[in-house]
Design a protein around this motif. Structure first.
Motif, mmCIF file in Angstrom:
data_model
loop_
_atom_site.group_PDB
_atom_site.id
_atom_site.type_symbol
_atom_site.label_atom_id
_atom_site.label_comp_id
_atom_site.label_asym_id
_atom_site.label_seq_id
_atom_site.Cartn_x
_atom_site.Cartn_y
_atom_site.Cartn_z
ATOM 1 N N TYR A 12 0.843 -1.191 0.000
ATOM 2 C CA TYR A 12 0.000 0.000 0.000
ATOM 3 C C TYR A 12 0.887 1.254 0.000
ATOM 4 O O TYR A 12 0.678 2.184 -0.781
ATOM 5 N N ARG A 24 -7.263 0.578 -2.875
ATOM 6 C CA ARG A 24 -8.235 -0.132 -2.046
ATOM 7 C C ARG A 24 -7.640 -1.448 -1.573
ATOM 8 O O ARG A 24 -6.962 -2.140 -2.321
ATOM 9 N N ILE A 26 -8.927 -5.009 0.052
ATOM 10 C CA ILE A 26 -10.087 -5.843 0.341
ATOM 11 C C ILE A 26 -9.594 -7.106 1.030
ATOM 12 O O ILE A 26 -8.777 -7.852 0.472
ATOM 13 N N TYR A 37 -5.556 -10.900 1.166
ATOM 14 C CA TYR A 37 -5.876 -9.530 0.774
ATOM 15 C C TYR A 37 -5.709 -9.329 -0.725
ATOM 16 O O TYR A 37 -4.800 -9.883 -1.335
ATOM 17 N N GLU A 102 -13.822 -4.431 -7.468
ATOM 18 C CA GLU A 102 -14.471 -4.103 -6.195
ATOM 19 C C GLU A 102 -15.896 -4.643 -6.155
ATOM 20 O O GLU A 102 -16.357 -5.113 -5.115
ATOM 21 N N ARG A 106 -17.232 -7.760 -3.643
ATOM 22 C CA ARG A 106 -17.941 -6.930 -2.659
ATOM 23 C C ARG A 106 -18.247 -7.662 -1.361
ATOM 24 O O ARG A 106 -18.535 -7.033 -0.346
ATOM 25 N N LYS A 109 -14.138 -7.593 2.875
ATOM 26 C CA LYS A 109 -14.193 -6.437 3.770
ATOM 27 C C LYS A 109 -13.168 -5.402 3.317
ATOM 28 O O LYS A 109 -11.969 -5.667 3.306
ATOM 29 N N THR A 110 -13.642 -4.210 2.940
ATOM 30 C CA THR A 110 -12.737 -3.127 2.570
ATOM 31 C C THR A 110 -12.140 -2.552 3.841
ATOM 32 O O THR A 110 -12.866 -2.255 4.795
ATOM 33 N N SER A 112 -9.123 0.144 5.642
ATOM 34 C CA SER A 112 -8.349 1.358 5.431
ATOM 35 C C SER A 112 -6.869 1.109 5.727
ATOM 36 O O SER A 112 -6.503 0.114 6.353
#
Length: 118
Positions: A12, A24, A26, A37, A102, A106, A109-110, A112
């Motif tokens: 990231y 993003r 997920i 992930y 995405e 769906r 779990k998104t 941060s």
């Protein structure tokens, strides 16, 4: 902290450092066996997509993580980087909209960037 979470955080940050757009994460480990992930990002042009991929490969490599495979390097429109526990998708803006991972994932779990610190 789990290895996959460490790898995800490193990837990231590598994408963010090279100004990857709309990064993003997920978490898919509860719904799929293919990885823990997915990281999805896009660049604004082919050169930036290549720079994003190079940045992730360099940062993860320096930290001892080698990809199982990287696909799509020749197209610079969708590059998949498979590190086993994490899979990184780097798209051109157009292809990201077209494939809409995405939406497909769906049920995941998104999370941060801040949640990767836990």
């Amino acid at each position: 902290m789990s290895t996959s979470k460490i790898m995800t955080k490193l990837a990231y940050d590598a994408l963010s450092e090279k100004k990857g757009e709309d990064i993003r994460v997920i978490e898919i480990g509860d719904i799929s066996i293919i990885a823990d992930y997915f990281i999805i990002a896009n660049g604004t042009n082919a050169s930036q997509v290549t720079a994003l991929v190079d940045s992730v490969d360099s940062v993860l490599g320096r930290n001892g993580y080698e990809p199982k495979r990287i696909e799509g390097i020749n197209t610079s429109s969708w590059i998949l980087m498979d590190y086993g526990d994490i899979i990184i998708h780097v798209f051109s803006k157009e292809d990201r909209l077209f494939y809409d991972l995405e939406r497909i994932w769906r049920d995941g779990k998104t999370i941060s960037r801040e949640q990767l610190e836990d």
